[in-house]
Design a protein around this motif. Structure first.
Motif, short mmCIF file in Angstrom:
data_model
loop_
_atom_site.label_atom_id
_atom_site.label_comp_id
_atom_site.label_asym_id
_atom_site.label_seq_id
_atom_site.Cartn_x
_atom_site.Cartn_y
_atom_site.Cartn_z
N ILE A 12 13.93 0.80 7.76
CA ILE A 12 13.09 2.00 7.82
C ILE A 12 11.63 1.59 7.65
O ILE A 12 11.35 0.45 7.26
CB ILE A 12 13.46 3.05 6.74
N THR A 13 10.71 2.53 7.90
CA THR A 13 9.29 2.29 7.70
C THR A 13 8.82 3.19 6.56
O THR A 13 9.12 4.38 6.54
CB THR A 13 8.49 2.62 8.98
N VAL A 14 8.09 2.61 5.61
CA VAL A 14 7.54 3.36 4.48
C VAL A 14 6.04 3.48 4.68
O VAL A 14 5.36 2.50 4.94
CB VAL A 14 7.84 2.64 3.15
N VAL A 15 5.52 4.73 4.55
CA VAL A 15 4.09 4.98 4.70
C VAL A 15 3.55 5.38 3.33
O VAL A 15 3.99 6.37 2.74
CB VAL A 15 3.81 6.10 5.73
N GLY A 19 -2.02 5.45 3.78
CA GLY A 19 -1.76 5.24 5.21
C GLY A 19 -1.20 3.87 5.56
O GLY A 19 -0.81 3.66 6.71
N THR A 20 -1.16 2.95 4.63
CA THR A 20 -0.59 1.64 4.94
C THR A 20 0.91 1.77 5.15
O THR A 20 1.57 2.60 4.53
CB THR A 20 -0.88 0.61 3.82
N LYS A 21 1.45 0.95 6.05
CA LYS A 21 2.87 1.00 6.38
C LYS A 21 3.51 -0.35 6.14
O LYS A 21 2.85 -1.39 6.26
CB LYS A 21 3.05 1.36 7.87
N TYR A 22 4.78 -0.33 5.81
CA TYR A 22 5.55 -1.57 5.77
C TYR A 22 7.00 -1.26 6.07
O TYR A 22 7.48 -0.15 5.87
CB TYR A 22 5.38 -2.31 4.43
N ASP A 23 7.68 -2.24 6.61
CA ASP A 23 9.09 -2.10 6.97
C ASP A 23 9.95 -2.68 5.86
O ASP A 23 9.60 -3.70 5.26
CB ASP A 23 9.40 -2.83 8.28
N VAL A 39 3.58 10.00 -3.79
CA VAL A 39 3.06 9.29 -4.96
C VAL A 39 3.49 7.84 -4.83
O VAL A 39 4.63 7.54 -4.49
CB VAL A 39 3.62 9.89 -6.26
N ASP A 40 2.57 6.93 -5.09
CA ASP A 40 2.90 5.50 -5.05
C ASP A 40 2.05 4.78 -6.11
O ASP A 40 1.22 5.40 -6.77
CB ASP A 40 2.67 4.92 -3.66
#
Length: 113
Positions: A12-15, A19-23, A39-40
């Motif tokens: 999956i892809t996490v945003v 706005g940064t994304k990672y798989d 929230v991150d």
């Protein structure tokens, strides 16, 4: 491993909130889904330092309850009590007392003669 009891593990892809994304791989959603975070670690107050966490332990509750206790009394603080004797010190004191009694008894016998 038993077949059919484990969840599907897929990519999956996490945003993140900025706005940064990672798989990554996850059991959430379906293959190729996008997980949008609200929230991150970049925005959460616990990691950023924006929240004062309350102390809720028993010691803190006790300290808060009795924090002015010493200020109310007009007496000066008492001197620290001597530390309790160890077992060896107690034995030494006991032996010394017995020896003193024996010496006193000998003196009385000598005086009586």
């Amino acid at each position: 491993m038993k077949q059919g009891i484990h969840p599907d593990y897929h990519k999956i892809t996490v945003v993140m909130t900025d706005g940064t994304k990672y798989d990554t791989h996850s059991t959430w959603g379906k293959e190729g889904d996008v997980l949008q975070l609200d929230v991150d670690p970049k925005t959460h107050p616990a990691w950023v330092g924006g929240v004062n966490l309350r102390k809720t332990g028993q010691l803190e509750k006790f300290e808060n309850k009795f924090k002015n206790f010493g200020a109310m009394s007009s007496k000066k603080p008492a001197a620290a009590a001597p530390a309790p004797a160890t077992k060896t010190e107690k034995k030494a004191e006991k032996t010394e007392k017995v020896e003193n009694k024996a010496e006193k008894a000998e003196k009385k016998d000598d005086e009586a003669k």
